[in-house]
Design an enzyme around this catalytic site. Structure first.
Site, PDB file in Angstrom:
ATOM      1  CG  HIS A  81      39.819  38.406  36.007  1.00 21.77           C
ATOM      2  ND1 HIS A  81      39.046  37.710  37.333  1.00 21.77           N
ATOM      3  CD2 HIS A  81      38.614  37.191  35.526  1.00 21.77           C
ATOM      4  CE1 HIS A  81      38.716  37.484  38.109  1.00 21.77           C
ATOM      5  NE2 HIS A  81      38.024  36.628  36.711  1.00 21.77           N
ATOM      6  CG  ASP A  83      39.545  41.012  39.992  1.00 22.81           C
ATOM      7  OD1 ASP A  83      39.692  40.529  39.202  1.00 22.81           O
ATOM      8  OD2 ASP A  83      38.617  41.093  40.256  1.00 22.81           O
ATOM      9  CD  GLU A 178      35.691  39.203  35.568  1.00 24.67           C
ATOM     10  OE1 GLU A 178      34.929  38.828  35.397  1.00 24.67           O
ATOM     11  OE2 GLU A 178      36.056  38.584  36.553  1.00 24.67           O
TER      12      GLU A 178
END
Length: 414
Positions: A81, A83, A178
């Protein structure tokens, strides 16, 4: 051989892009700035020669490395992920590179006396003599999970440059959000088309995980009554004091800082209030499904008991499941864990097979039909200013990806 300096440069190019997710947003991605890294990754995948590169309307990035063998091999995937957590700022990340770490204190910010010390973070001593990347003490680093992204990208670049390494079809996927529990919500498993996958989202070198918490979130609204304090006798109801009662009714030592291993907990992570209304936010975690259900039942029972005691609904409780333990979905296909374990051993890495004290996209993906164990990405002390990652661990994680691809092709060469 993985190029150390190019790996470092790639990692730094990712962590210096702010991708903090926003739990209060209803959009996907939850923050517009996540698009900056998503678009960069799609462009880089195309540039290195990956096929079927796509970025959908929700910023999910996918790409394919085609098989280079004649026999049929299951399609495997690698996922990370992009983020970073809203728990701590990811804006203006200024990574520090510590060459040949000497095992002593690392001053992150001399002005504020912020020190990364092995006296407190003992794992630092595992990496004496290695190259560490740290924060400057004012932000998180973002190794969770930009280390994983870096490793997947470097592994694909290596496999493209070394066609003598035989492998089946490989899919890569990069996801938003996530860190706020939504990373897999809009992941198109059918489009991804893998038989199984691995998230590169673990911590220290050697971690291999196929168990995680069952998870729920609880929002507690406590309602009081505000009147002038000078004339409050028998009239005022202070919601903050009732909230204190609620907090105290939960098990005192079943909290994150008092638990480890397979022990579950209640975690109060947000509190705000005034006399008339107070809000508490909890996460509830347990590996064991029955204990997890018991925890939810307990918090409901406490709310009901307090409402009865006060003769009215002073407590409003909103309880929502977030994800479940992936073990149930991975155990029927344990060969996918065995391949990762074998890959580590062939590379001289001691596998650390343990339960995740958290969640991962892999847990949700496993329940969506894509069994997805978790492999180390190398970082430590995620979600704060003391985060760091040893470069050598990132190199090893990259090599594990390559080796898994190679072993999978070998094992299905019949």
């Amino acid at each position: 051989m993985i190029d150390k300096q190019k790996l470092i440069a790639r990692f730094i190019s990712y962590v210096t892009i702010d991708t903090e997710s926003d739990p209060n947003s209803e959009t996907t991605p939850s923050s517009e700035k996540q698009w900056n890294l998503a678009k960069k990754l799609a462009k880089e995948l195309e540039g290195m020669g990956m096929e079927d590169v796509s970025i959908d309307k929700n910023a999910y990035v996918m790409a394919t490395l085609p098989s280079n063998v004649g026999h049929e091999v299951p399609t495997i995937g690698f996922i990370s992920h992009f983020d970073t957590t809203p728990d701590y700022t990811g804006a203006n990340v200024n990574p520090q590179i510590i060459e040949n770490y000497d095992g002593k204190d690392i001053v992150l910010d001399a002005k504020e006396n912020i020190v990364l010390s092995p006296d407190y973070f003992e794992d630092l001593l595992l990496y004496k003599g290695q190259t560490l990347i740290t924060t400057d003490g004012t932000t998180l680093l973002g190794a969770d999970d930009k280390a994983g992204i870096t490793e997947i990208m470097e592994a694909m670049k290596y496999l493209l440059a070394h066609p003598e390494i035989k492998h089946g079809k490989i899919r890569v996927g990069f996801t938003p959000d996530e860190e706020i529990g939504r990373g897999a919500h809009k992941f198109d498993v059918e489009k991804f088309g893998a038989d199984w996958a691995y998230t590169m989202d673990g911590s220290q070198i050697g971690e291999l995980e196929y168990e995680n918490f069952n998870a729920a979130g609880a929002k507690v609204k406590v309602k009081g009554k505000i009147v002038h304090p000078g004339y409050a006798k028998g009239k005022m109801v202070n919601s903050m004091l009732i909230a204190n009662e609620f907090i105290a009714a939960l098990p005192q030592y079943e909290i994150p800082q008092e638990t480890e291993g397979y022990e579950g907990f209640f975690h109060l992570y947000s509190i705000s209030g005034k006399v008339e209304e107070t809000h508490l936010e909890y996460i509830i975690r347990d590996h064991d499904r029955q204990k997890f259900e018991d925890r939810k039942a307990l918090i409901q029972e406490i709310a009901a008991t307090m409402n009865k005691a006060y003769g009215r609904a002073v407590i409003e409780l909103e309880l929502k499941d977030q994800y479940y333990n992936m073990r149930e979905k991975v155990e029927p296909v344990m060969h996918i864990v065995a391949i990762a374990e074998e890959a580590m051993k062939e590379l001289g890495i001691k596998p650390l097979i343990k339960a995740i004290r958290g969640g991962t996209d892999g847990s949700q993906l496993s329940y969506m039909g894509l069994p997805c164990p978790n492999i180390f990405a190398g970082g430590h002390n995620f979600h704060g200013r003391y985060e760091y990652v040893p470069v050598e661990s990132m190199i090893k994680a990259t090599e594990v990806i390559v080796k898994i691809a190679e072993l999978t092709a070998e094992k299905f060469d019949r």
